[in-house]
Design a protein around this motif. Sequence first.
Motif, PDB file in Angstrom:
ATOM      1  N   GLY A   1       8.306  51.179  30.422  1.00 40.79           N
ATOM      2  CA  GLY A   1       6.916  50.785  30.562  1.00 40.79           C
ATOM      3  C   GLY A   1       6.291  51.592  31.685  1.00 40.79           C
ATOM      4  O   GLY A   1       6.768  52.684  32.029  1.00 40.79           O
ATOM      5  N   GLU A   2       5.258  51.027  32.300  1.00 39.11           N
ATOM      6  CA  GLU A   2       4.570  51.791  33.335  1.00 39.11           C
ATOM      7  C   GLU A   2       5.458  52.040  34.541  1.00 39.11           C
ATOM      8  O   GLU A   2       5.497  53.146  35.076  1.00 39.11           O
ATOM      9  N   VAL A   3       6.196  51.018  34.990  1.00 34.79           N
ATOM     10  CA  VAL A   3       7.085  51.220  36.130  1.00 34.79           C
ATOM     11  C   VAL A   3       8.199  52.199  35.766  1.00 34.79           C
ATOM     12  O   VAL A   3       8.541  53.094  36.546  1.00 34.79           O
ATOM     13  N   GLY A   4       8.746  52.048  34.560  1.00 34.28           N
ATOM     14  CA  GLY A   4       9.794  52.957  34.118  1.00 34.28           C
ATOM     15  C   GLY A   4       9.333  54.401  34.112  1.00 34.28           C
ATOM     16  O   GLY A   4      10.070  55.308  34.509  1.00 34.28           O
ATOM     17  N   GLU A   5       8.098  54.634  33.672  1.00 31.01           N
ATOM     18  CA  GLU A   5       7.562  56.000  33.683  1.00 31.01           C
ATOM     19  C   GLU A   5       7.436  56.521  35.108  1.00 31.01           C
ATOM     20  O   GLU A   5       7.734  57.690  35.379  1.00 31.01           O
ATOM     21  N   LEU A   6       6.993  55.668  36.023  1.00 30.25           N
ATOM     22  CA  LEU A   6       6.848  56.078  37.419  1.00 30.25           C
ATOM     23  C   LEU A   6       8.211  56.410  38.032  1.00 30.25           C
ATOM     24  O   LEU A   6       8.337  57.355  38.815  1.00 30.25           O
ATOM     25  N   VAL A   7       9.225  55.644  37.662  1.00 30.30           N
ATOM     26  CA  VAL A   7      10.586  55.927  38.142  1.00 30.30           C
ATOM     27  C   VAL A   7      11.061  57.265  37.572  1.00 30.30           C
ATOM     28  O   VAL A   7      11.659  58.080  38.293  1.00 30.30           O
ATOM     29  N   ALA A   8      10.787  57.501  36.303  1.00 29.86           N
ATOM     30  CA  ALA A   8      11.207  58.759  35.670  1.00 29.86           C
ATOM     31  C   ALA A   8      10.585  59.956  36.383  1.00 29.86           C
ATOM     32  O   ALA A   8      11.266  60.961  36.646  1.00 29.86           O
ATOM     33  N   GLU A   9       9.306  59.872  36.709  1.00 28.04           N
ATOM     34  CA  GLU A   9       8.633  60.973  37.409  1.00 28.04           C
ATOM     35  C   GLU A   9       9.298  61.247  38.753  1.00 28.04           C
ATOM     36  O   GLU A   9       9.528  62.407  39.130  1.00 28.04           O
ATOM     37  N   ARG A  10       9.606  60.196  39.479  1.00 28.70           N
ATOM     38  CA  ARG A  10      10.200  60.359  40.811  1.00 28.70           C
ATOM     39  C   ARG A  10      11.647  60.826  40.721  1.00 28.70           C
ATOM     40  O   ARG A  10      12.107  61.632  41.539  1.00 28.70           O
ATOM     41  N   ALA A  11      12.373  60.327  39.724  1.00 25.21           N
ATOM     42  CA  ALA A  11      13.770  60.733  39.562  1.00 25.21           C
ATOM     43  C   ALA A  11      13.882  62.214  39.227  1.00 25.21           C
ATOM     44  O   ALA A  11      14.771  62.916  39.720  1.00 25.21           O
ATOM     45  N   ARG A  12      12.976  62.708  38.405  1.00 27.12           N
ATOM     46  CA  ARG A  12      12.992  64.131  38.068  1.00 27.12           C
ATOM     47  C   ARG A  12      12.733  64.982  39.309  1.00 27.12           C
ATOM     48  O   ARG A  12      13.275  66.084  39.437  1.00 27.12           O
ATOM     49  N   ALA A  13      11.908  64.487  40.222  1.00 26.93           N
ATOM     50  CA  ALA A  13      11.654  65.227  41.465  1.00 26.93           C
ATOM     51  C   ALA A  13      12.919  65.341  42.309  1.00 26.93           C
ATOM     52  O   ALA A  13      13.051  66.271  43.118  1.00 26.93           O
ATOM     53  N   PHE A  14      13.849  64.402  42.108  1.00 24.38           N
ATOM     54  CA  PHE A  14      15.140  64.464  42.811  1.00 24.38           C
ATOM     55  C   PHE A  14      16.167  65.285  42.039  1.00 24.38           C
ATOM     56  O   PHE A  14      17.320  65.375  42.452  1.00 24.38           O
TER      57      PHE A  14
ATOM     58  N   GLY B   1      27.578  60.391  47.909  1.00 23.61           N
ATOM     59  CA  GLY B   1      26.998  61.187  46.840  1.00 23.61           C
ATOM     60  C   GLY B   1      25.503  61.341  47.016  1.00 23.61           C
ATOM     61  O   GLY B   1      24.970  61.179  48.117  1.00 23.61           O
ATOM     62  N   GLY B   2      24.827  61.643  45.928  1.00 24.60           N
ATOM     63  CA  GLY B   2      23.377  61.821  45.945  1.00 24.60           C
ATOM     64  C   GLY B   2      22.841  61.628  44.543  1.00 24.60           C
ATOM     65  O   GLY B   2      23.546  61.143  43.649  1.00 24.60           O
ATOM     66  N   LEU B   3      21.597  62.027  44.318  1.00 26.39           N
ATOM     67  CA  LEU B   3      20.958  61.841  43.023  1.00 26.39           C
ATOM     68  C   LEU B   3      20.843  63.134  42.226  1.00 26.39           C
ATOM     69  O   LEU B   3      20.849  63.105  40.995  1.00 26.39           O
ATOM     70  N   ALA B   4      20.721  64.264  42.900  1.00 28.42           N
ATOM     71  CA  ALA B   4      20.532  65.541  42.209  1.00 28.42           C
ATOM     72  C   ALA B   4      21.692  65.816  41.253  1.00 28.42           C
ATOM     73  O   ALA B   4      22.864  65.667  41.615  1.00 28.42           O
ATOM     74  N   GLY B   5      21.336  66.191  40.021  1.00 27.68           N
ATOM     75  CA  GLY B   5      22.351  66.524  39.034  1.00 27.68           C
ATOM     76  C   GLY B   5      22.944  65.335  38.319  1.00 27.68           C
ATOM     77  O   GLY B   5      23.758  65.506  37.393  1.00 27.68           O
ATOM     78  N   ARG B   6      22.553  64.126  38.696  1.00 31.01           N
ATOM     79  CA  ARG B   6      23.097  62.939  38.044  1.00 31.01           C
ATOM     80  C   ARG B   6      22.152  62.476  36.935  1.00 31.01           C
ATOM     81  O   ARG B   6      20.982  62.840  36.894  1.00 31.01           O
ATOM     82  N   THR B   7      22.673  61.653  36.046  1.00 32.63           N
ATOM     83  CA  THR B   7      21.913  61.166  34.904  1.00 32.63           C
ATOM     84  C   THR B   7      21.443  59.742  35.158  1.00 32.63           C
ATOM     85  O   THR B   7      22.256  58.856  35.448  1.00 32.63           O
ATOM     86  N   LEU B   8      20.135  59.542  35.051  1.00 35.11           N
ATOM     87  CA  LEU B   8      19.539  58.221  35.214  1.00 35.11           C
ATOM     88  C   LEU B   8      19.221  57.648  33.843  1.00 35.11           C
ATOM     89  O   LEU B   8      18.613  58.321  33.008  1.00 35.11           O
ATOM     90  N   GLY B   9      19.610  56.418  33.619  1.00 35.03           N
ATOM     91  CA  GLY B   9      19.261  55.719  32.393  1.00 35.03           C
ATOM     92  C   GLY B   9      18.273  54.611  32.701  1.00 35.03           C
ATOM     93  O   GLY B   9      18.601  53.665  33.418  1.00 35.03           O
ATOM     94  N   ILE B  10      17.054  54.728  32.185  1.00 33.43           N
ATOM     95  CA  ILE B  10      16.014  53.733  32.419  1.00 33.43           C
ATOM     96  C   ILE B  10      15.956  52.807  31.211  1.00 33.43           C
ATOM     97  O   ILE B  10      15.760  53.245  30.080  1.00 33.43           O
ATOM     98  N   VAL B  11      16.127  51.525  31.463  1.00 37.66           N
ATOM     99  CA  VAL B  11      16.071  50.528  30.404  1.00 37.66           C
ATOM    100  C   VAL B  11      14.708  49.850  30.469  1.00 37.66           C
ATOM    101  O   VAL B  11      14.441  49.060  31.370  1.00 37.66           O
ATOM    102  N   GLY B  12      13.822  50.210  29.528  1.00 39.83           N
ATOM    103  CA  GLY B  12      12.459  49.695  29.531  1.00 39.83           C
ATOM    104  C   GLY B  12      11.500  50.713  30.126  1.00 39.83           C
ATOM    105  O   GLY B  12      11.262  50.704  31.330  1.00 39.83           O
TER     106      GLY B  12
END
Length: 371
Positions: free
Chosen positions: A202-215, A189-200
């Motif tokens: 904070g600063e790292v979570g925000e950085l993950v969200a930014e990168r996940a949206r790019a995917f 599989g891959g990441l595009a079109g999938r739903t990511l759930g971030i628990v917490g």
Amino acid sequence: MTALSVSHPGFRGDRGGEEVARVAFLDDDHVLHMIRRLLTARTDADWAAVSAFFAPDVVDPDALRRTRTGLEPADGVDAESVPTEATVLVLRRGEVTRGLLASSPRLRLVQRLGRRRDGIDLDAAREHGVEVSCLARPSLMRTAEHAILLMLALAKRLPLADRMVRVGVGGLGTAGAVAYNWVGLTGLGGLAGRTLGIVGLGEVGELVAERARAFGMRVLYANVVRLPPGREAELGVEHRPLATLLTEADVVSLHAPGTTARAPLLGRVELAAMRPGALLVNTSRGRLVDEDALYDALVEGRLGGAGLDVHLVEPRPAGDRFCALDNVVLTPHIAGGSRLDVLDEVALIFDNIRHALAGEAPPHGRVVGAG
């Protein structure tokens, strides 16, 4: 809260007399704890304790000592506990309120280790003529990258694919021929079109969200305190209670602070609530997950895989049961990169402190100016 008194020729206290500056630490985060020890180190044992923070990398003792030039114990560094007398406040997760600013007449600089401005009353800082600096942390960016790495490795079955190629599954080929997926991997599989759930979030979570949206991922988050609507829109995230997030997310990534509670954040009930075939990534703390329940969910096929950089027991014992699973990616608590990189962060903080004591604006990460 802990403070350090620093006699500095560039600083003159409001009350006259001996020129003393105090650097106060608002929270005892492990990095701030090391910085405090670095500022107060005097004996060989003190320096050894500071150096131990950087293990397994070996820190250059001379480079370590040079970071605090101008802030030496000989300049008047002493342990204090008078936050309202502080000249500089250093924090990672603490809060700087209007009341604290009003009760700290000597304050010149609020220094956060991290790019987020949450919890700092910026308007009050301006009113009181206090500089504010928020320094982005490369180690947190690397942690976010590592979380994405684990997601990709799981979705594309990277460890198994690599191993099957190495052992020669599929026999001999012909030069120039194309043999797509010759090892016969399924479940790719891959990441595009999938739903990511971030628990917490904070600063790292925000950085993950930014990168996940790019995917091309849709991003949900669960947090103790919900973000303002404008901030949610800026990050492109949707809030969900944890129980709801677990039922919607194809990938769950943990970024909550390590809890001291006896019950893990994700126990059997929570893991059972996750979507069938969902992936779990943990770059936060091993104790957040019930590993017995996680193992059962992976073996039974209820979860699609797990990427673990942190573990209930570190180091994870050789031959551990998780090591035999093809749907698990394990890394040895390295998401943040080399500890030596923290020296760069320390150097910036100390440089800002020197400028504050000299009555100058912080050159790094300036958010609010006193002038």
